[in-house]
Design a protein around this motif. Structure first.
Motif, PDB file in Angstrom:
ATOM      1  N   MET A 144     -28.844 -12.985  46.030  1.00 27.84           N
ATOM      2  CA  MET A 144     -27.893 -12.137  45.328  1.00 27.84           C
ATOM      3  C   MET A 144     -28.031 -12.346  43.823  1.00 27.84           C
ATOM      4  O   MET A 144     -28.071 -13.480  43.357  1.00 27.84           O
ATOM      5  N   ALA A 145     -28.072 -11.251  43.091  1.00 27.92           N
ATOM      6  CA  ALA A 145     -28.085 -11.321  41.622  1.00 27.92           C
ATOM      7  C   ALA A 145     -26.665 -11.599  41.131  1.00 27.92           C
ATOM      8  O   ALA A 145     -25.734 -11.775  41.928  1.00 27.92           O
ATOM      9  N   THR A 146     -26.493 -11.645  39.838  1.00 25.92           N
ATOM     10  CA  THR A 146     -25.176 -11.804  39.232  1.00 25.92           C
ATOM     11  C   THR A 146     -24.390 -10.492  39.369  1.00 25.92           C
ATOM     12  O   THR A 146     -24.939  -9.435  39.069  1.00 25.92           O
ATOM     13  N   PRO A 147     -23.137 -10.544  39.802  1.00 31.12           N
ATOM     14  CA  PRO A 147     -22.370  -9.287  39.878  1.00 31.12           C
ATOM     15  C   PRO A 147     -22.068  -8.722  38.477  1.00 31.12           C
ATOM     16  O   PRO A 147     -21.978  -9.478  37.515  1.00 31.12           O
ATOM     17  N   ILE A 148     -21.953  -7.430  38.417  1.00 27.15           N
ATOM     18  CA  ILE A 148     -21.570  -6.744  37.177  1.00 27.15           C
ATOM     19  C   ILE A 148     -20.359  -5.872  37.503  1.00 27.15           C
ATOM     20  O   ILE A 148     -20.350  -5.226  38.556  1.00 27.15           O
ATOM     21  N   VAL A 149     -19.366  -5.873  36.646  1.00 29.11           N
ATOM     22  CA  VAL A 149     -18.211  -5.012  36.865  1.00 29.11           C
ATOM     23  C   VAL A 149     -18.151  -3.937  35.773  1.00 29.11           C
ATOM     24  O   VAL A 149     -18.289  -4.243  34.587  1.00 29.11           O
ATOM     25  N   LEU A 177     -20.705  -4.286  41.146  1.00 27.49           N
ATOM     26  CA  LEU A 177     -22.075  -3.967  41.558  1.00 27.49           C
ATOM     27  C   LEU A 177     -22.866  -5.262  41.679  1.00 27.49           C
ATOM     28  O   LEU A 177     -22.672  -6.180  40.869  1.00 27.49           O
ATOM     29  N   ILE A 178     -23.764  -5.311  42.653  1.00 25.26           N
ATOM     30  CA  ILE A 178     -24.591  -6.511  42.773  1.00 25.26           C
ATOM     31  C   ILE A 178     -25.953  -6.129  43.338  1.00 25.26           C
ATOM     32  O   ILE A 178     -26.048  -5.271  44.218  1.00 25.26           O
ATOM     33  N   GLY A 179     -26.980  -6.724  42.760  1.00 27.18           N
ATOM     34  CA  GLY A 179     -28.347  -6.494  43.225  1.00 27.18           C
ATOM     35  C   GLY A 179     -28.710  -7.484  44.318  1.00 27.18           C
ATOM     36  O   GLY A 179     -28.233  -8.617  44.321  1.00 27.18           O
ATOM     37  N   LEU A 228     -25.581  -3.012  46.061  1.00 25.98           N
ATOM     38  CA  LEU A 228     -24.272  -2.769  46.664  1.00 25.98           C
ATOM     39  C   LEU A 228     -23.300  -2.430  45.547  1.00 25.98           C
ATOM     40  O   LEU A 228     -23.328  -3.062  44.497  1.00 25.98           O
ATOM     41  N   SER A 229     -22.481  -1.409  45.762  1.00 27.93           N
ATOM     42  CA  SER A 229     -21.389  -1.161  44.813  1.00 27.93           C
ATOM     43  C   SER A 229     -20.100  -0.959  45.593  1.00 27.93           C
ATOM     44  O   SER A 229     -20.102  -0.402  46.696  1.00 27.93           O
TER      45      SER A 229
END
Lengths: 155, 155
Positions: free
Chosen positions: A113-118, A45-47, A57-58
């Motif tokens: 873009m923010a930091t991605p999260i998994v 996921l990313i903001g 976005l996911s």
């Protein structure tokens, strides 16, 4: 949300997986319904935040597809979703968002873009909290299923 | 990552839950370890993007705490994590990030907030994909556990 916002994310996902993992995803029919929910076993996921836009976005993968991509990208299959797999999904998410950012930048839409999260967990669901339209597109390939969901609109 | 980046998120979470849901969270010891992973049954995630910074915030709740907050905020307990609960977790995430944004804005740190995303799925894990320091803080209260994780640093 305009189609010109969506296609760069789809093109970018297809390109990243083809180039990095020789995996050819076949897009299904886009779903605009509000109460459809994306499912997956591991999701990136990313903001997204621009001067006039915001969104998220996911990209959710079935476990067997994530492990197949891991095998093709790095030559190893750990058999379960471990830290290497979550790192790979984070990297793919970053590359897909970065590719879309470049394509949209050329059209004059700028965003950061923010930091991605998994997220990992068997058959979890993803719900983008956004009043506007959300677009979900399922993908299939020989190795399993993925689904991308995007919302991106005026802030 | 400086403590002055973290405290506004913690203060904001404690305030939001106390004001909105009469729920007093007690913070535990912050964890800086890289390989600790946040767990929860429902989590709100939001990306943060500033001119010089980027990051992400996640707030993960145990199911029984999420349902107790739901009961206290809206006077009803659906007994499971349904769309109303995920909407509530999205709203809490937005309020916590918005509260921290105000507090940090007063100190000269400006950032924009992406669209919140809510993940649900029994005991899923959250992994912020970020090379820099990540801070995780567990919370307890009479109704269950929560954990907040923040990474926020130079872009």
């Amino acid at each position: 949300m305009k189609a010109e916002f969506i296609n760069p994310f789809l093109d970018s996902l297809i390109n990243v997986l083809e180039i990095m993992a020789s995996t050819k995803l076949k897009p299904g029919k886009p779903i605009l319904k509000r109460n459809e929910i994306a499912h997956g076993d591991v999701s990136g996921l990313i903001g997204l935040v621009g001067p006039d836009t915001k969104g998220s976005l996911s990209i959710s993968f079935e476990k067997k597809l994530a492990l197949s991509i891991m095998q093709k990208m790095l030559g190893e299959n750990p058999g379960k979703i471990n830290e290497e797999v979550t790192d790979m999904v984070g990297e793919i998410t970053n590359m897909v968002a970065g590719g879309a950012k470049n394509l949209l930048g050329q059209k004059g839409y700028d965003f950061g873009m923010a930091t991605p999260i998994v997220v990992s967990g068997k058959d979890h669901t993803i719900s983008h909290q956004f009043d506007g339209p959300k677009i979900m597109i399922p993908f299939t390939c020989i190795d399993g299923k993925a689904v991308i969901e995007i919302c991106f609109d005026k802030a």
